[in-house]
Design a protein around this motif. Structure first.
Motif, PDB file in Angstrom:
ATOM      1  N   ARG A  62       0.818  -1.213   0.000  1.00 49.77           N
ATOM      2  CA  ARG A  62       0.000   0.000   0.000  1.00 49.77           C
ATOM      3  C   ARG A  62       0.856   1.269   0.000  1.00 49.77           C
ATOM      4  NH1 ARG A  62      -4.451  -1.047  -2.259  1.00 49.77           N
ATOM      5  NH2 ARG A  62      -5.392  -2.945  -1.521  1.00 49.77           N
ATOM      6  N   LYS A  63       2.182   1.128  -0.005  1.00 46.58           N
ATOM      7  CA  LYS A  63       3.069   2.292   0.009  1.00 46.58           C
ATOM      8  C   LYS A  63       3.586   2.635  -1.382  1.00 46.58           C
ATOM      9  CE  LYS A  63       4.525   1.805   4.737  1.00 46.58           C
ATOM     10  NZ  LYS A  63       5.625   1.928   5.672  1.00 46.58           N
ATOM     11  N   ILE A  64       2.900   2.151  -2.414  1.00 42.87           N
ATOM     12  CA  ILE A  64       3.341   2.405  -3.781  1.00 42.87           C
ATOM     13  C   ILE A  64       3.455   3.913  -4.032  1.00 42.87           C
ATOM     14  CG2 ILE A  64       2.712   2.189  -6.220  1.00 42.87           C
ATOM     15  CD1 ILE A  64       1.454  -0.540  -5.507  1.00 42.87           C
ATOM     16  N   GLY A  65       2.490   4.676  -3.549  1.00 42.55           N
ATOM     17  CA  GLY A  65       2.533   6.131  -3.725  1.00 42.55           C
ATOM     18  C   GLY A  65       3.782   6.750  -3.124  1.00 42.55           C
ATOM     19  N   ASP A  66       4.227   6.243  -1.966  1.00 44.03           N
ATOM     20  CA  ASP A  66       5.460   6.744  -1.342  1.00 44.03           C
ATOM     21  C   ASP A  66       6.662   6.479  -2.242  1.00 44.03           C
ATOM     22  OD1 ASP A  66       3.922   7.477   0.838  1.00 44.03           O
ATOM     23  OD2 ASP A  66       4.522   5.750   2.059  1.00 44.03           O
ATOM     24  N   PHE A  67       6.723   5.266  -2.829  1.00 37.50           N
ATOM     25  CA  PHE A  67       7.832   4.939  -3.726  1.00 37.50           C
ATOM     26  C   PHE A  67       7.804   5.835  -4.963  1.00 37.50           C
ATOM     27  CE2 PHE A  67       7.436   0.673  -1.639  1.00 37.50           C
ATOM     28  CZ  PHE A  67       8.669   0.696  -1.010  1.00 37.50           C
ATOM     29  N   ILE A  68       6.616   6.066  -5.505  1.00 38.68           N
ATOM     30  CA  ILE A  68       6.496   6.919  -6.688  1.00 38.68           C
ATOM     31  C   ILE A  68       6.977   8.332  -6.353  1.00 38.68           C
ATOM     32  CG2 ILE A  68       4.914   7.939  -8.370  1.00 38.68           C
ATOM     33  CD1 ILE A  68       3.138   5.402  -7.960  1.00 38.68           C
ATOM     34  N   SER A  69       6.586   8.857  -5.200  1.00 40.92           N
ATOM     35  CA  SER A  69       7.023  10.199  -4.781  1.00 40.92           C
ATOM     36  C   SER A  69       8.538  10.263  -4.632  1.00 40.92           C
ATOM     37  CB  SER A  69       6.376  10.600  -3.459  1.00 40.92           C
ATOM     38  OG  SER A  69       5.020  10.866  -3.650  1.00 40.92           O
ATOM     39  N   GLN A  70       9.138   9.231  -4.017  1.00 39.30           N
ATOM     40  CA  GLN A  70      10.591   9.221  -3.847  1.00 39.30           C
ATOM     41  C   GLN A  70      11.297   9.202  -5.191  1.00 39.30           C
ATOM     42  OE1 GLN A  70      11.020   5.790  -1.271  1.00 39.30           O
ATOM     43  NE2 GLN A  70      11.255   7.092   0.513  1.00 39.30           N
ATOM     44  N   VAL A  71      10.815   8.380  -6.112  1.00 38.16           N
ATOM     45  CA  VAL A  71      11.417   8.321  -7.446  1.00 38.16           C
ATOM     46  C   VAL A  71      11.221   9.658  -8.152  1.00 38.16           C
ATOM     47  CG1 VAL A  71      11.230   7.261  -9.736  1.00 38.16           C
ATOM     48  CG2 VAL A  71      11.242   5.813  -7.708  1.00 38.16           C
ATOM     49  N   ALA A  72      10.006  10.207  -8.105  1.00 29.32           N
ATOM     50  CA  ALA A  72       9.686  11.461  -8.800  1.00 29.32           C
ATOM     51  C   ALA A  72      10.581  12.605  -8.369  1.00 29.32           C
ATOM     52  CB  ALA A  72       8.224  11.819  -8.581  1.00 29.32           C
ATOM     53  N   ASN A  73      10.970  12.613  -7.109  1.00 30.61           N
ATOM     54  CA  ASN A  73      11.783  13.702  -6.569  1.00 30.61           C
ATOM     55  C   ASN A  73      13.261  13.361  -6.487  1.00 30.61           C
ATOM     56  OD1 ASN A  73       9.861  15.924  -5.822  1.00 30.61           O
ATOM     57  ND2 ASN A  73       8.855  14.140  -4.930  1.00 30.61           N
ATOM     58  N   SER A  74      13.677  12.336  -7.183  1.00 29.61           N
ATOM     59  CA  SER A  74      15.079  11.925  -7.166  1.00 29.61           C
ATOM     60  C   SER A  74      15.799  12.417  -8.416  1.00 29.61           C
ATOM     61  CB  SER A  74      15.182  10.393  -7.094  1.00 29.61           C
ATOM     62  OG  SER A  74      14.821   9.824  -8.344  1.00 29.61           O
ATOM     63  N   ARG A  75      17.111  12.291  -8.415  1.00 32.77           N
ATOM     64  CA  ARG A  75      17.918  12.684  -9.577  1.00 32.77           C
ATOM     65  C   ARG A  75      17.761  11.697 -10.731  1.00 32.77           C
ATOM     66  NH1 ARG A  75      21.173  11.474  -5.393  1.00 32.77           N
ATOM     67  NH2 ARG A  75      22.238   9.478  -5.431  1.00 32.77           N
ATOM     68  N   LEU A  76      17.003  10.622 -10.523  1.00 29.07           N
ATOM     69  CA  LEU A  76      16.800   9.610 -11.557  1.00 29.07           C
ATOM     70  C   LEU A  76      15.835  10.079 -12.633  1.00 29.07           C
ATOM     71  CD1 LEU A  76      16.313   6.527  -9.169  1.00 29.07           C
ATOM     72  CD2 LEU A  76      18.451   7.481 -10.057  1.00 29.07           C
ATOM     73  N   VAL A  77      15.012  11.081 -12.316  1.00 26.92           N
ATOM     74  CA  VAL A  77      13.961  11.555 -13.216  1.00 26.92           C
ATOM     75  C   VAL A  77      14.360  12.891 -13.832  1.00 26.92           C
ATOM     76  CG1 VAL A  77      11.536  12.269 -13.382  1.00 26.92           C
ATOM     77  CG2 VAL A  77      12.176  10.366 -11.901  1.00 26.92           C
ATOM     78  N   GLY A  78      14.437  12.887 -15.164  1.00 24.17           N
ATOM     79  CA  GLY A  78      14.729  14.105 -15.904  1.00 24.17           C
ATOM     80  C   GLY A  78      13.479  14.612 -16.596  1.00 24.17           C
ATOM     81  N   ASP A  79      13.630  15.655 -17.378  1.00 28.87           N
ATOM     82  CA  ASP A  79      12.490  16.268 -18.064  1.00 28.87           C
ATOM     83  C   ASP A  79      11.843  15.333 -19.077  1.00 28.87           C
ATOM     84  OD1 ASP A  79      12.777  18.581 -16.617  1.00 28.87           O
ATOM     85  OD2 ASP A  79      13.878  19.648 -18.191  1.00 28.87           O
ATOM     86  N   LYS A  80      12.585  14.350 -19.596  1.00 28.70           N
ATOM     87  CA  LYS A  80      12.047  13.463 -20.624  1.00 28.70           C
ATOM     88  C   LYS A  80      11.866  12.023 -20.135  1.00 28.70           C
ATOM     89  CE  LYS A  80      13.778  16.408 -24.178  1.00 28.70           C
ATOM     90  NZ  LYS A  80      14.228  16.556 -25.519  1.00 28.70           N
ATOM     91  N   THR A  81      11.945  11.821 -18.836  1.00 26.99           N
ATOM     92  CA  THR A  81      11.779  10.476 -18.274  1.00 26.99           C
ATOM     93  C   THR A  81      10.315  10.053 -18.317  1.00 26.99           C
ATOM     94  OG1 THR A  81      13.652  10.839 -16.780  1.00 26.99           O
ATOM     95  CG2 THR A  81      12.138   9.046 -16.218  1.00 26.99           C
TER      96      THR A  81
END
Length: 184
Positions: free
Chosen positions: A124-143
């Motif tokens: 049930r913590k999928i949203g937390d993982f998505i938020s962590q990924v979204a706000n990490s250096r792994l995500v760029g403008d075209k990711t």
């Protein structure tokens, strides 16, 4: 379970029995990659989180991805991913990190073109993982971020700074696709 398209098409993939791992079906993988073909701008760098058997990342490699980093916590699954990579002759284009997703987010240090997430449907913590990924250096403008989840779990339309651009249901699986919201 097999690779459904590309250079490794038809290769059978092993998956761990007796674990909570639920491999994405051929139908779901086909739908994911059909959507990505129309959305993703580049396939150079791919990240496969909650990799399980590695089926999603291996499918990406088979379809032309340049490199895939696999992240999986279960050691038995990590061994199966490596075996599947060897059997499909794609091991030279991948690295397997046997650790939890939060730890991987802390040390992986590049932007990915595509991030695939197939977390356990009971988590049930999928949203937390998505938020962590979204706000990490792994995500760029075209990711492009792809999450498979239970249709009984509604994901948010936005996890700042990413926004859902497409959602599709296939049987007992939902596929949600997010991109960074570009503000003028």
């Amino acid at each position: 379970m097999r690779v459904i398209a590309g250079e490794a098409k038809g290769h059978h993939l092993k998956f761990p029995k007796g674990t909570k791992t639920r491999p994405a079906t051929d139908l779901v993988r086909g739908a994911i990659f059909s959507m990505l073909a129309n959305i993703a701008e580049s396939w150079d760098e791919v990240l496969d989180l909650f990799s399980g058997s590695g089926a999603l990342g291996i499918e990406a490699l088979s379809r032309g991805a340049g490199w895939v980093d696999f992240v999986e916590l279960e050691p038995r699954c990590c061994g199966i991913i490596k075996e599947n990579l060897d059997n499909t002759k794609l091991a030279s284009q991948a690295k397997v990190y046997c650790c939890n997703v939060v730890k991987a987010i802390s040390f992986l240090n590049k932007e990915y073109d595509i991030i695939l997430m197939d977390p356990p449907y009971t988590n049930r913590k999928i949203g937390d993982f998505i938020s962590q990924v979204a706000n990490s250096r792994l995500v760029g403008d075209k990711t492009t971020i792809v999450i498979t989840h239970s249709p009984h779990l509604t994901l948010s339309q936005s996890y700042e700074p990413i926004t859902m651009i497409k959602e599709h249901r296939h049987g007992d699986s939902c596929i949600s696709i997010y991109r960074k919201e570009i503000r003028p």
